[in-house]
Design an enzyme around this catalytic site. Sequence first.
Site, PDB file in Angstrom:
ATOM      1  N   HIS A 141      24.970  50.211  -3.125  1.00  0.00           N
ATOM      2  CA  HIS A 141      25.862  48.969  -3.063  1.00  0.00           C
ATOM      3  C   HIS A 141      27.117  49.114  -2.342  1.00  0.00           C
ATOM      4  O   HIS A 141      27.753  48.154  -1.801  1.00  0.00           O
ATOM      5  CB  HIS A 141      25.872  48.144  -4.103  1.00  0.00           C
ATOM      6  CG  HIS A 141      24.632  47.659  -4.848  1.00  0.00           C
ATOM      7  ND1 HIS A 141      23.420  48.189  -4.993  1.00  0.00           N
ATOM      8  CD2 HIS A 141      24.241  46.314  -5.176  1.00  0.00           C
ATOM      9  CE1 HIS A 141      22.635  47.450  -5.499  1.00  0.00           C
ATOM     10  NE2 HIS A 141      23.050  46.237  -5.584  1.00  0.00           N
TER      11      HIS A 141
ATOM     12  N   GLU B 229      15.925  41.814   4.736  1.00  0.00           N
ATOM     13  CA  GLU B 229      17.097  42.101   5.369  1.00  0.00           C
ATOM     14  C   GLU B 229      16.614  42.042   6.946  1.00  0.00           C
ATOM     15  O   GLU B 229      17.343  41.531   7.742  1.00  0.00           O
ATOM     16  CB  GLU B 229      17.913  43.530   5.143  1.00  0.00           C
ATOM     17  CG  GLU B 229      18.814  43.176   3.814  1.00  0.00           C
ATOM     18  CD  GLU B 229      17.793  43.297   2.707  1.00  0.00           C
ATOM     19  OE1 GLU B 229      16.667  43.785   2.507  1.00  0.00           O
ATOM     20  OE2 GLU B 229      18.340  42.672   1.593  1.00  0.00           O
TER      21      GLU B 229
END
Lengths: 325, 363
Positions: A129, A60
Amino acid sequence: MAKLSMVKAITQSLDQEIKRDEKVLVFGEDVGRNGGVFRATDGLQDANGADRVFDTPLAESGISGLAMGLALEGFRPVPEIQFFGFVFETMDEIAGQISRTGHRMGGSRKMPITIRAPFGGGVHTPELHADSLEGLMAQTPGLRVVIPSGPYDAKGLLASAIRSDDPVVFLEHMKLYRSFKEEVPEESYTVPLDTADVKRAGKDLSIITYGYMVRESLKAAEELAKEGIDVEVLDLRTVSPLDEEAITATVKKTGRAVLVQEAQNQAGVMGQVASVIAEKAILSLEAPIGRVSAPDTPYPFSEAEETWLPNKADIVTKVKEIINY
Amino acid sequence: MKKIDFEQLKHTPETETLSILDETGTIVNEDLVPELTDEQLTELFKQMVWSRVLNERSTKLNRQGRLGFFAPTSGEEASQIGSNFAMTPDDFILPAYRDVPQLVQHGLPLYQAFLWSRGHVDGNKYPDDFQALPPQIIIGAQYVQTAGVALGIKKNAKKTVAYTYTGDGGTSQGDFYEGINFAGAFQAPAVFIVQNNGYAISVPRDKQTAAPALAQKAVAAGIPGIQVDGMDALAVYAATKAARDWAAAGNGPVLIETLTYRYGPHTLSGDDPKRYRTSAEVDDWQRKDPLIRMRKYLTDKGLWTTEKEQAWEEEVNQEINDAIKKTESIAPQKVSDFLKNTFVDTPPTIQAEIAAYTAKESD
């Protein structure tokens, strides 16, 4: 006019923006051949080529760093963080680098980057998540945080975000992706950033909220209407910076406010909304501000999420409490 | 029974250190001597002297309170100037906080570098065509950004490169791996330079990693890596020039490790190197000084004299005097300007703050 789910509206908006501006690039983990784990980029690589829509290695910070570098080379990057819970891996590139480049370089460089990410609870994901981390982003100067509550807004807000010369974190609630459809014009259009929207007009009390909680609030409003309580629902749409004018206007109109967020109570977006009301509309209040938020624990294990997440019943209860104060 | 031999698997091949000009100023690698004209060789050395003088003056200016943050560069001239000398003005530099000399040689006016040191935003206002970012403070953040700039260069079909610096400690960061790996995966024109000066503030190189050489970290990313004598400007230049041309030709990124040393403290903000290294070690490295060997080399070639060096030092001192004077004449910063530069499209909340601060500032 076609009825589209929010995820389809997002795909359509991305496709139109890629075609509208040759500098727009869409990239991230699995966004290419696979079309994204939620299919938000479905078909975009085939339609626009692998130069414009492409997979990245799985990292990321690398993805956000890539976006910053590409912006410096004149591109308009639209990276995807696969789930927003993974943002901790790239907090420096977002909050330490991209968002402060305008400030750091005295306005001599801009960062027209839109970071898209799914987030939000209720779909039984593994840990990290589903967290609502928009509050972390909202405290970052130089960054807009945009959260649509449905297909029409999603398409127009995403177009505005991509065309904006400022960095935007664009958060897409997973439960909204396919849960309902809305009429969405085929042609490209924009919905302005930094503006809230009255999703339901009412005179007795204002619910101020955003994202998936707009749906729960509208359901609560319908139920309350049957009992003669006429609720206004204000959808913030951009949670940072806030549309203070719209917040103040609705509170002055109804005299009562219930602030609803899916995120934990502590230091979230609605803490700031409460502060705006206290500063600018306190003399219009006929009752204390009500809060509906998640408990101050980390996001729960998925089997427990229904008991943890705020819902319509919580909102109805809180509205009645404030109405009957 | 046959066993898997992990001891065998652990050992990566010995890394050779590229060396061209040795401590005595003698060429030891005739084949790789870079093709530099006498003028270029002289210019390279002049920039190294410039950097040494700048280091000394910056230290004094810091002590006088006329400069702010300063990370000493003395000892690293071959590594810093030698690598930068291989680049063109169209290449994009992403420096770390010690890499101010390269940034200035790349085109940043010295007074702006001084403004950056003092903490004034005007130091970071860059013209549109200046291919650079300001010095990075977060260790390694510039590595992932370099992959992005390099990919952008490739997409724009330019024949340039993005180049960046970090130290030995920086190679332990996740961003270091992500940066070299992304650039490798995209075959993007990037040159990653690790200036291994032996210490990350106080932590020695051997505590950073079990890897025998930092250049070997390129292996895992599938890109070329090379270790260079970082006190040898000709070797650093040769390696960087070759890496630049290789990357610009579309062959993907390169990782360069320079073995160098900083004579001074980490920064002038309170670091005391006596706490973590011996003066004998510093003496050893000073015998390898990058300026001494280049001066000898140029003098032997008849390109340099003591008189020339004195005249050049005077010129550099004058340049520094002029720059610091200009720095001190810049108007103080205004909060209203910070607010104006936070967004391109300023939202109403910030507009209200601009109005409030503008009123305060005109009082």
